[in-house]
Design an enzyme around this catalytic site. Structure first.
Site, mmCIF file in Angstrom:
data_model
loop_
_atom_site.group_PDB
_atom_site.id
_atom_site.type_symbol
_atom_site.label_atom_id
_atom_site.label_comp_id
_atom_site.label_asym_id
_atom_site.label_seq_id
_atom_site.Cartn_x
_atom_site.Cartn_y
_atom_site.Cartn_z
ATOM 1 C CG HIS A 1 7.046 -3.830 9.178
ATOM 2 N ND1 HIS A 1 6.484 -5.086 9.257
ATOM 3 C CD2 HIS A 1 5.994 -2.963 9.336
ATOM 4 C CE1 HIS A 1 5.186 -4.991 9.448
ATOM 5 N NE2 HIS A 1 4.856 -3.727 9.495
ATOM 6 N NE ARG A 2 6.571 0.270 3.148
ATOM 7 C CZ ARG A 2 6.383 1.193 2.214
ATOM 8 N NH1 ARG A 2 7.373 2.024 1.927
ATOM 9 N NH2 ARG A 2 5.225 1.312 1.584
ATOM 10 C CB SER A 3 3.300 -5.248 3.549
ATOM 11 O OG SER A 3 3.418 -4.587 2.312
ATOM 12 C CG HIS B 1 -0.867 -5.625 4.087
ATOM 13 N ND1 HIS B 1 -0.426 -4.903 5.158
ATOM 14 C CD2 HIS B 1 -0.326 -5.030 2.986
ATOM 15 C CE1 HIS B 1 0.349 -3.899 4.730
ATOM 16 N NE2 HIS B 1 0.415 -3.962 3.428
ATOM 17 C CB SER C 1 -0.924 -0.016 1.220
ATOM 18 O OG SER C 1 -0.176 -0.023 2.415
ATOM 19 C CG ASP D 1 -1.764 1.630 8.661
ATOM 20 O OD1 ASP D 1 -2.487 2.514 8.138
ATOM 21 O OD2 ASP D 1 -0.728 1.195 8.101
ATOM 22 C CD GLU E 1 2.341 -5.232 7.696
ATOM 23 O OE1 GLU E 1 1.800 -4.942 8.775
ATOM 24 O OE2 GLU E 1 2.747 -4.385 6.894
ATOM 25 C CE LYS F 1 5.393 1.950 6.072
ATOM 26 N NZ LYS F 1 4.166 2.070 5.240
ATOM 27 C CE LYS G 1 2.894 -0.061 10.393
ATOM 28 N NZ LYS G 1 1.683 0.360 9.669
ATOM 29 C CD GLN H 1 -2.096 -1.763 4.930
ATOM 30 O OE1 GLN H 1 -2.302 -1.484 3.761
ATOM 31 N NE2 GLN H 1 -1.078 -1.258 5.611
ATOM 32 C CD GLU I 1 0.710 3.576 9.929
ATOM 33 O OE1 GLU I 1 0.987 2.934 10.959
ATOM 34 O OE2 GLU I 1 1.100 3.239 8.805
ATOM 35 C CG ASP J 1 2.580 4.834 6.067
ATOM 36 O OD1 ASP J 1 3.638 5.115 5.503
ATOM 37 O OD2 ASP J 1 2.032 3.717 5.914
HETATM 38 P P1 PGA Z 1 3.034 -1.252 3.141
HETATM 39 O O1 PGA Z 1 2.150 -1.265 4.466
HETATM 40 O O2 PGA Z 1 4.407 -1.612 3.498
HETATM 41 O O3 PGA Z 1 2.331 -2.253 2.279
HETATM 42 O O4 PGA Z 1 2.935 0.157 2.588
HETATM 43 C C1 PGA Z 1 2.610 -0.941 5.728
HETATM 44 C C2 PGA Z 1 1.956 0.312 6.258
HETATM 45 O O5 PGA Z 1 1.049 0.869 5.624
HETATM 46 O O6 PGA Z 1 2.341 0.796 7.295
HETATM 47 ZN ZN ZN Z 2 0.529 2.579 6.957
#
Ligand code: PGA
Ligand code: ZN
Length: 433
Positions: free
Chosen positions: A370-372, A160, A48, A247, A210, A342, A393, A168, A290, A317
């Site tokens: 992190h990222r997904s 996800h 995302s 989030d 995740e 991130k 997170k 999410q 978030e 984010d």
């Molecule tokens: P993403 O999701 O890594 O798929 O962007 C994580 C988040 O939104 O925090």
């Molecule tokens: Zn996010």
């Protein structure tokens, strides 16, 4: 960053293509210094992703469905290596500035933000190794002693996890624990209690990207009821011991000026979306939201902060994408009160740390994330401690791509011994507050 006297030059930079937790290729960089010290970093990847993130370079074509990263790998091995070999690895700001100059494009699209970030992190880790210091100490100095309160993502939806909630991430935060180790255990116990409840109800216990469970539920709110029940079933008090963080990743739900909640068949205006968060916060022990609004819906972000910012952490984010310019706008317009950091959204370590420092100077909190799409790389655990951010997170307390970060934090806590600080509820207290 602490001042170091010993110049250590970069002798070799070498990238290869490896796989992330979704089975997609990503960039893996190793940096070797003249004194033999080395650092390795693997770049994560989002699903995302925010519209304003730095450019993740992919090859296109048929190979790996177009997701190959051989172009980014080649950029590291040729152009970047040529420019950085012989440079002092402890001069992180200079290294990162050189990377930006070399790329030359606005969104790091020429060489690729994934190429740049892999190098930026590998250089920092090699420099830390050269000084015999863990990364959190090298970057954060003697003050880096705060372990983060984990935001454990135990229910996955949105992009996800297919056929689940619109929103999410539903996370638990062990704010009442007295150490990271204890908080993590509480989170694990809630995760397993939730699995048991889902099984008893005949709901799916398969997991999303995740590591959180991804059942098909009648409403988004049903996820909150199940989590509150799981907290109780594990023997904890919701609110005082374990709080909830969300989030919804609302940019993904936003179309033609409205929020589309397809599992509930609802379409909400920005003001109605804010109303939903206010109602949820009055009924559930939610301490952090978030991306409750979409990345361009600044007006309703402001409304949310005005309504609830004094009590609830409002984290940007996709809105901020770890970008100093967008953080500045967020501060001026009072659009949030917390940054989600991130590193791959911006593409170099120095820029990510600058966004975090700017946020903290203005009394915001910073959540390292992190990222997904992740890997065994656990650099972000050290970053969370280095900035004394007090929150991280990094997914469910399950699946190795997620537990790698939690396990690294267990090691850091052990290493710090009595000096380790676990902020608990104080994690929400700002620098000024
Ligand atoms: P993403 O999701 O890594 O798929 O962007 C994580 C988040 O939104 O925090
Ligand atoms: Zn996010």
């Amino acid at each position: 960053m602490i001042q170091l006297m010993k110049p250590v030059t970069i002798q070799q930079l070498r990238a290869i293509e490896v796989l992330d937790s979704r089975g997609n290729p990503t960039v893996d960089v190793t940096c070797i210094l003249a004194d033999g010290a080395s650092g390795q970093a693997i770049v994560p990847s989002g699903a995302s992703t925010g519209e304003y993130e730095a450019h993740e370079r992919r090859d296109g074509g048929a190979r790996y469905g177009g997701k190959g990263v051989l172009g980014a790998v080649q950029a590291v091995n040729e152009e970047i290596a040529t420019a950085l070999i012989g440079k002092d690895a402890t001069e992180q700001a200079q290294i990162d500035t050189r990377l930006l100059e070399l790329d030359g494009s606005e969104r790091k699209s020429r060489l690729g933000a994934n190429a740049l970030l892999g190098v930026s992190l590998a250089v920092a880790k090699a420099a830390a190794a050269s000084y015999g210091m863990p990364l959190y100490r090298y970057l954060g100095g003697i003050q880096a002693c705060t372990l983060p309160v984990p935001m454990l993502n135990i229910m996955n939806g949105g992009k996800h996890a297919a056929d689940s909630t619109d929103f999410q991430e539903f996370m638990v935060m062990p704010i009442g624990a007295s150490s990271f180790r204890e908080g993590l255990r509480w989170g694990v116990e809630v995760y397993h209690a939730l699995k048991k409840i889902l099984t008893q109800r005949g709901l799916r216990t398969t997991v999303g990207d995740e590591g959180g469970f991804a059942p098909s539920l009648p409403s988004n709110e049903a996820a909150l009821d199940l989590i509150v029940e799981a907290i109780g079933a594990a023997g904890y008090e919701a609110g005082t011991q374990i709080a909830i963080a969300l989030d919804p990743a609302a940019s993904e739900l936003y179309q033609d000026g409205a929020y589309h909640l397809t599992t509930e068949g609802q379409v909400l205006t920005g003001a109605e979306m804010v109303e939903t968060w206010l109602a949820w916060c009055s009924r559930y022990p939610i301490v952090s939201i978030e991306d409750g609004l979409a990345e361009n819906d600044w007006e309703h972000w402001q409304m949310l902060v005005e309504e609830i910012g004094a009590k609830v952490q409002v984290v940007g984010d996709d809105l901020l994408v770890t970008n100093v310019d967008r953080v500045l706008r967020g501060i001026r317009e009072k659009a949030c009160n917390s940054l989600l950091m991130k590193v791959n959204q911006i593409g170099t370590l120095s820029e990510a740390l600058a966004a975090a420092a700017l946020s903290q100077r203005h009394g915001w909190t910073v959540v390292t994330s992190h990222r997904s799409g992740e890997t065994e790389d656990h650099t972000i655990a050290d970053l969370a401690v280095a900035i004394n951010g007090g929150q991280i997170k990094t997914g469910a307390p399950a699946r190795s791509d997620r537990t790698a970060k939690y396990n690294r934090l267990l090691h850091i806590e052990e290493e710090l011994g009595d000096a380790a600080i676990y902020p608990g509820n104080d994690a929400f207290r700002t620098q000024r507050g």
